[in-house]
Structure formats: structure tokens, C-alpha cells
Design a protein around this motif. Structure first.
Motif, PDB file in Angstrom:
ATOM      1  N   THR A  51       0.950  -1.464   0.003  1.00  0.00           N
ATOM      2  CA  THR A  51      -0.236   0.172   0.251  1.00  0.00           C
ATOM      3  C   THR A  51       0.795   1.040   0.317  1.00  0.00           C
ATOM      4  N   ASP A  52       0.309   1.997  -0.513  1.00  0.00           N
ATOM      5  CA  ASP A  52       0.943   3.705  -0.668  1.00  0.00           C
ATOM      6  C   ASP A  52       0.797   4.487   0.554  1.00  0.00           C
ATOM      7  N   LYS A  53      -0.156   3.726   1.212  1.00  0.00           N
ATOM      8  CA  LYS A  53      -1.101   4.851   2.473  1.00  0.00           C
ATOM      9  C   LYS A  53       0.076   4.228   3.850  1.00  0.00           C
ATOM     10  N   ILE A  54       1.492   3.704   4.342  1.00  0.00           N
ATOM     11  CA  ILE A  54       1.997   3.686   5.185  1.00  0.00           C
ATOM     12  C   ILE A  54       3.471   3.896   4.761  1.00  0.00           C
ATOM     13  N   GLU A  55       3.655   4.871   5.803  1.00  0.00           N
ATOM     14  CA  GLU A  55       5.728   5.217   5.666  1.00  0.00           C
ATOM     15  C   GLU A  55       6.432   4.648   6.528  1.00  0.00           C
ATOM     16  N   PHE A  56       7.572   4.175   5.928  1.00  0.00           N
ATOM     17  CA  PHE A  56       8.334   3.983   6.765  1.00  0.00           C
ATOM     18  C   PHE A  56       9.396   4.390   8.004  1.00  0.00           C
ATOM     19  N   GLY A  57       9.138   4.199   9.428  1.00  0.00           N
ATOM     20  CA  GLY A  57       9.501   5.210  10.296  1.00  0.00           C
ATOM     21  C   GLY A  57       8.689   5.528  11.222  1.00  0.00           C
ATOM     22  N   GLU A  58       7.876   4.998  10.696  1.00  0.00           N
ATOM     23  CA  GLU A  58       6.018   5.243  11.408  1.00  0.00           C
ATOM     24  C   GLU A  58       5.304   4.325  12.310  1.00  0.00           C
ATOM     25  N   ALA A  59       4.039   4.707  12.699  1.00  0.00           N
ATOM     26  CA  ALA A  59       3.561   3.315  13.442  1.00  0.00           C
ATOM     27  C   ALA A  59       2.086   3.484  13.393  1.00  0.00           C
ATOM     28  N   TYR A  60       1.403   2.621  13.656  1.00  0.00           N
ATOM     29  CA  TYR A  60       0.019   2.503  12.672  1.00  0.00           C
ATOM     30  C   TYR A  60      -0.676   1.607  13.556  1.00  0.00           C
ATOM     31  N   GLU A  61      -1.809   2.352  13.907  1.00  0.00           N
ATOM     32  CA  GLU A  61      -3.098   0.763  14.148  1.00  0.00           C
ATOM     33  C   GLU A  61      -3.821   0.250  12.282  1.00  0.00           C
ATOM     34  N   ILE A  62      -3.612  -0.859  11.850  1.00  0.00           N
ATOM     35  CA  ILE A  62      -3.838  -0.915  10.950  1.00  0.00           C
ATOM     36  C   ILE A  62      -5.612  -1.612  10.718  1.00  0.00           C
ATOM     37  N   ILE A  63      -6.679  -0.818  10.725  1.00  0.00           N
ATOM     38  CA  ILE A  63      -7.996  -1.159  11.133  1.00  0.00           C
ATOM     39  C   ILE A  63      -8.195  -2.358  10.164  1.00  0.00           C
ATOM     40  N   ASN A  64      -9.629  -3.342  10.699  1.00  0.00           N
ATOM     41  CA  ASN A  64      -9.845  -4.100   9.891  1.00  0.00           C
ATOM     42  C   ASN A  64      -9.072  -5.080   9.312  1.00  0.00           C
ATOM     43  N   SER A  65      -7.871  -5.901   9.750  1.00  0.00           N
ATOM     44  CA  SER A  65      -6.539  -6.280   9.093  1.00  0.00           C
ATOM     45  C   SER A  65      -7.372  -7.722   9.871  1.00  0.00           C
ATOM     46  N   ASN A  66      -6.783  -8.331   9.146  1.00  0.00           N
ATOM     47  CA  ASN A  66      -7.268 -10.232   9.696  1.00  0.00           C
ATOM     48  C   ASN A  66      -6.294 -10.592  10.004  1.00  0.00           C
TER      49      ASN A  66
END
Length: 160
Positions: free
Chosen positions: A77-92
């Protein structure tokens, strides 16, 4: 699947974050050096701790920065950048979590707890966990990283 950035005003140090994982009961702490290059509120050698409450499982491993930039990662995906932190919504995560996981609690009531999928990208490692919630704290540079590890180890179990 969507990605919600969770690191506002902080990020892992881009060159040598030295991630370390601690466990206390069903909680996991991820300790690492913070990025002083792009945030005015962060000094050299500041240490951050991400606290994950009611953690079911976690992993610390690939992809590293090279894998990420060459597209060798399961989330394309182009929605994430390296060096950052995320919550992944609706992950499987029930079927898609990597096999190198470390289980923390098999007794968590995953039906009645709203568990979330978190991911933190660092230079040599990627941290992922399934937990109820997170809290971030900049604990500053009052002690050396080794002193912090020793102090935290006295309070909880050092895992990685």
C-alpha cells in the motif's frame, strides 16, 4: 484495511533505535530511541516507550527498511510510510499474523476485548502486536539505554 498513524510528534530513531521488548503480565512495553532529527520536542538519546495493554501476541522481525522499500512486505500500500507507527483497522490478524509471533496470553477473552493490530516500522525491525490499546511516553534521556534496560528488567521480564 486502513492504516491510522498513531505516532504524532514522535518516531523511532531512523538509524539505530535499538528496540527492546519487556513483558509484565499481559502487557508489553516496546522501548526504543526516539528520532531527534525532525521533532523539536525530542533530544539526542531520548527514549520512548510504547505500552500495549492486554497484548495477545507480538513479533519483532522483518521487514527491515530495505525489505519495505523493495516491496517485500505483505501489506502492499502507498498509505504507510517507513519509520512510522500505525493501528491497522480491519486487519485480518486472526489468519494473517506472521508465524514468528510470540504469544503473551492464551487466556485473554478475545471475544469480549476489542483487540487492535499495531505496527511500528524501524530500521532493522518491524514490531507488530495485537493488543487492547497503547500509550506512548517519552521518558527522556535521564539514564543511559543500558541503565533503562536494567531498571525495566527489574520491574518486568525482558523478552527481546
Amino acid at each position: 484495511m486502513n492504516f491510522k498513524k498513531i505516532n504524532n510528534g514522535w518516531a523511532p530513531e531512523p538509524n539505530a533505535p535499538y528496540p527492546t521488548v519487556f513483558k509484565k503480565n499481559t502487557n508489553i512495553d516496546l522501548m526504543f530511541f526516539l528520532n531527534p532529527f525532525i521533532y523539536d520536542n525530542t533530544n539526542d538519546d531520548d527514549i520512548g516507550i510504547l505500552k500495549f495493554k492486554n497484548c495477545l501476541k507480538f513479533r519483532l522481525g522483518s521487514p527491515n527498511s530495505d525489505d519495505f522499500y523493495y516491496g517485500n512486505f505483505r501489506f502492499k500500500t502507498d498509505k504507510i510510510e517507513f519509520g512510522e507507527a500505525y493501528e491497522i483497522i480491519n486487519s485480518n490478524w486472526l489468519s494473517d499474523f506472521p508465524n514468528d509471533e510470540i504469544s503473551i496470553s492464551k487466556k485473554l477473552d478475545i471475544v469480549n476485548i476489542d483487540l487492535k493490530h499495531f505496527i511500528v516500522f524501524m530500521r532493522d525491525d518491524c514490531f507488530e502486536c495485537i493488543a487492547e490499546e497503547f500509550e506512548f511516553k517519552n521518558i527522556g534521556e535521564s539514564k543511559s539505554f543500558d541503565d533503562q534496560i536494567k531498571l525495566r528488567s527489574e520491574l518486568s521480564e525482558l523478552i527481546v
